[in-house]
Design a protein around this motif. Structure first.
Motif, PDB file in Angstrom:
ATOM      1  N   ILE A 181      43.322 -33.298  70.303  1.00 31.53           N
ATOM      2  CA  ILE A 181      43.880 -32.458  69.588  1.00 31.53           C
ATOM      3  C   ILE A 181      42.547 -32.305  68.496  1.00 31.53           C
ATOM      4  O   ILE A 181      42.386 -31.146  67.957  1.00 31.53           O
TER       5      ILE A 181
ATOM      6  N   GLY B 276      40.104 -29.110  67.673  1.00 30.13           N
ATOM      7  CA  GLY B 276      39.723 -28.439  66.446  1.00 30.13           C
ATOM      8  C   GLY B 276      38.156 -28.407  65.907  1.00 30.13           C
ATOM      9  O   GLY B 276      37.935 -27.457  65.361  1.00 30.13           O
TER      10      GLY B 276
ATOM     11  N   SER C  58      44.475 -26.574  66.608  1.00 29.75           N
ATOM     12  CA  SER C  58      44.595 -27.813  66.935  1.00 29.75           C
ATOM     13  C   SER C  58      46.307 -27.675  66.871  1.00 29.75           C
ATOM     14  O   SER C  58      46.834 -28.403  67.798  1.00 29.75           O
TER      15      SER C  58
ATOM     16  N   GLY D 199      49.294 -31.377  64.631  1.00 28.57           N
ATOM     17  CA  GLY D 199      48.085 -31.027  65.047  1.00 28.57           C
ATOM     18  C   GLY D 199      47.357 -30.281  64.038  1.00 28.57           C
ATOM     19  O   GLY D 199      46.138 -30.473  63.967  1.00 28.57           O
TER      20      GLY D 199
ATOM     21  N   GLY E 105      43.549 -30.449  62.666  1.00 27.10           N
ATOM     22  CA  GLY E 105      42.550 -29.495  62.666  1.00 27.10           C
ATOM     23  C   GLY E 105      41.854 -29.283  61.366  1.00 27.10           C
ATOM     24  O   GLY E 105      40.529 -29.007  61.390  1.00 27.10           O
TER      25      GLY E 105
END
Lengths: 399, 321
Positions: free
Chosen positions: B47, B51, B87, B225, B229
């Protein structure tokens, strides 16, 4: 280049080369047919030499140039209408040791080769060596540089490229003489290739009068902050990085951002435009990369190199690339032995030990362990994404 | 040896805090998902990787000349927003595809763990084989994806002798602290936060009290997430390059940071990340960079021997976070 030790991140850029080179090899193949057709007319006075290496795999970009170099030498020789003509037969190992071994057996038993140019990489060389030894067929590798290969006591094995120890010493000479550096910071990537190369450079620059400090980076990591801080605290005149270009570029970028402005140097693992790309912009400009190979498409190194570069370009419509000169020199060694009237593998091998001719990049003469005696290392300066030749590491100076 | 530590103390401290901040932001995702689902989301490192690609692609799209000062802050905020959204979205999608079906069928946690590893490998290879070649017009092989020119002007925010803080490192640290404060507020002060805490404490009772577990899980993945990111955007500002395996090592380190701080504990993740970053830098200044990971993991083992639940120990369910 010892692909055995190649880091996986290296493969990307080579694949680009492979695509380009494949197009060229198609032309090369055409030449191959015509020349062997000419040579095959008089079957009694013809011998076969093999070329083994990765001709279609992902690293073929650095194997096709030496193959073409060898082809050029043999075609030039056949064109002189000699008593014994030579046919060059290709064996595509794709760089894989397990594929190279059976190919070598076929080459010896069925094709009755009298000599082998290759294998190109160190990994396959280590496997094929005993097979050639058993079959009593001499080999000359244009590009396998792992220092350990010469320590097997093989009687039929040779190479026309200096090994990694020689490379390290050569670059060290340039650092202490050409650059006049007094404080050298040596960084390795902790790989099988980088670690010993870094150690050789460290020892050699120390015996050249410089003080050193060392550090290692993790090839998988992104942050080299601790190495940069160490370099900054040491305040070196020159930094040598023993590793591949993918990490070299990142390292160089972070060094410069961290305010370390010392001259950056590296070995053949970083002899790639990827170094400049990784560092970004013009950051890598002025860095110096050493290699035991001669890449000289402009023919500036010597008249022989000029002649070779022009002939290569005329024949393959492409600049002489990495290891092309070494492929030519390997073939020249065999040609010299065959010209002297030796037509069996045993006799050629015996003759190789006394071969002493001027090659493109260096004097071709083998020591008793099969190593080429010349210790020429060439240095290249990064300019944008090109790597023009500076000269021989022994006498090269920055302009 | 100690001389190296003394000579490099300030640069090491600053690099350690900058690196640790990135660890901490990634660690938040591990720790939140663990707190709510008792699942180690091994695909979280991917993840983060997604990103970094989102942030880098944004940069490619903008193709700016190097920026510094306030405009850099603005640019990083934009990057963080985009990378956070991408993300966060990917994390939600991942949960929907890789974990929710297993959860619905009452599969064991081990099955979810295998699913996580599978998702991680799948995403890595997806980027290596499909996305990178298609997007960046590179051959289908590995290789770094550097951008040609720099876009960050690294001026110094503070420079007192050895104590030099460049703007990028400062922004990373500041960004991590801001995100941490925001997350703390979210979890402790909002209705959604109460739902997350309730689910972490006792999922069954939470359902009885009217908490929609699926919504809470989705939100947890989205927040975790998004944090990854933001970390990715800060990472891109600092290093200006990425690769499909970039998340692997960072993910392992972030997971370590989460365990070090006490997995399931948000403040623990921040503390664990910063401590791990500092230990790595101090360790390498004393023993050399090749001992960096050895030192870091030795400290982890020592901490866990005396405090098996990590530095902060308590977890999300104990109402703290």
């Amino acid at each position: 280049m010892a692909i055995l030790r190649l880091n996986k991140v290296r493969i990307g850029a080579i694949a680009v080369g492979a695509v380009l080179a494949l197009g060229v090899s198609a032309c090369g193949g055409g030449d191959d047919d015509s020349s062997s057709g000419g040579g095959g007319g008089d079957a009694a006075s013809s011998v076969t030499i093999g070329f083994m290496g990765d001709l279609t795999g992902e690293n073929s970009g650095i194997v096709i140039p030496p193959k073409q170099g060898a082809q050029l030498a043999i075609d030039e020789y056949n064109a002189t209408n000699p008593k014994t003509k030579i046919t060059l037969k290709e064996y595509d190992s794709q760089g894989r040791p397990e594929q190279a071994t059976p190919l070598a057996k076929t080459a010896i038993t069925q094709d009755k080769i009298v000599g082998l140019i290759g294998p190109a990489f160190s990994g396959e060389s280590a496997q094929v060596g005993p097979v050639l030894e058993e079959g009593k067929v001499p080999s000359i590798s244009p590009s396998a540089t792992n220092a350990k290969l010469a320590q097997n006591g093989w009687k039929y094995w040779h190479r026309v490229i200096a090994n990694d120890n020689v490379q390290g010493a050569g670059i060290a000479t340039f650092i202490t003489n050409g650059l006049g550096a007094k404080k050298v910071f040596v960084i390795d990537d902790a790989s099988e290739y980088g670690k010993p190369l870094g150690q050789t450079v460290k020892q050699s620059v120390e015996s050249g009068g410089a003080t050193t400090s060392v550090d290692s980076i993790d090839a998988q990591a992104s942050d080299y902050g601790s190495t940069v801080n160490k370099a900054k605290a040491f305040a070196p005149d020159a930094i040598f990085f023993a590793g591949y270009y993918a990490q070299g570029g990142k390292l160089l970028k972070q060094l410069r951002e961290g305010g370390v402005d010392a001259r950056f140097l590296s070995g053949d693992g970083s002899l790639d435009a990827g170094l400049a790309k990784g560092a970004g912009g013009k950051v890598a400009d002025g860095s110096v990369i050493g290699c035991p190979c001669l890449i000289d498409p402009a023919g500036e190194a010597s008249p022989a190199s000029k002649k070779f570069a022009d002939a290569y370009k005329a024949k393959f419509n492409n600049d002489a690339a990495i290891y092309a000169a070494e492929g030519y020199d390997a073939a020249t060694a065999f040609i010299t032995a065959i010209k002297a009237g030796n037509t069996t593998a045993e006799k050629i091998n015996a003759a190789l030990s006394s071969v002493d001719v001027a090659g493109v990049g260096k004097q071709v003469k083998f020591g008793s362990n099969g190593e080429v005696t010349a210790t020429d290392v060439f240095v290249y300066e990064v300019k944008g994404d090109t790597l023009p030749l500076l000269g021989n590491a022994k006498e090269a100076k920055l302009g | 040896m100690l001389q190296g530590f003394i000579d490099q103390f300030w640069p090491s401290t600053i690099d350690g805090l900058a690196l640790g901040s990135i660890y901490a932001l990634i660690a938040l995702g591990y720790t939140m998902v663990y707190g709510v689902l008792r699942l180690i989301n091994f695909a979280h490192s991917e993840i983060f990787m997604i990103g970094t690609f989102a942030a880098l692609a944004t940069l490619h799209g903008l193709s700016l000349s190097p920026v510094g000062g306030f405009s850099l802050v603005l640019l990083v905020a934009v990057l963080a927003l985009i990378a956070g959204a991408v993300s966060g979205g990917s994390a939600v999608l991942l949960e929907f595809i890789a974990y929710r079906p297993l959860r619905r069928r009452g599969a064991s946690r081990l099955a979810a763990l295998i699913s996580a590893i599978g998702a991680s490998i799948f995403l890595q290879q997806l980027f290596a084989r499909v996305v990178i070649p298609w997007w960046f017009d590179l051959p289908k092989e590995k290789g770094p994806l550097p951008i040609q020119e720099h876009f960050v002007e690294r001026s110094n925010v503070i420079a007192i002798g050895d104590f030099v803080v460049s703007i990028d490192k400062f922004l990373i640290f500041a960004g991590a602290i801001i995100m941490m404060l925001a997350l703390d507020l979210l979890v402790n002060r909002t209705k959604l936060g109460r739902g997350i805490r309730a689910t972490a404490q006792d999922p069954e009772t939470a359902v009885l009290m009217g908490v929609n577990i699926d919504r809470i899980v989705t939100a947890t993945f989205a927040i975790g997430g998004a944090m990854a990111g933001v970390a990715a955007a800060l990472f891109i500002m600092r290093f200006e390059e990425t690769n499909y395996f970039v998340g692997f090592l960072l993910g392992i380190k972030a997971f370590t940071a989460a365990v070090l701080g006490g997995i399931g504990n948000l403040r623990g993740a921040l503390a664990g990340g910063l401590v791990l970053g500092l230990i790595e830098m101090y360790g390498s200044s004393i023993f050399g960079s090749e001992w960096r990971d050895v030192v870091a993991f030795s400290v982890l083992v020592l901490v866990l021997m005396f405090r098996p639940t990590g530095i902060f120990g308590e977890s999300l369910q104990q109402a703290r976070a």
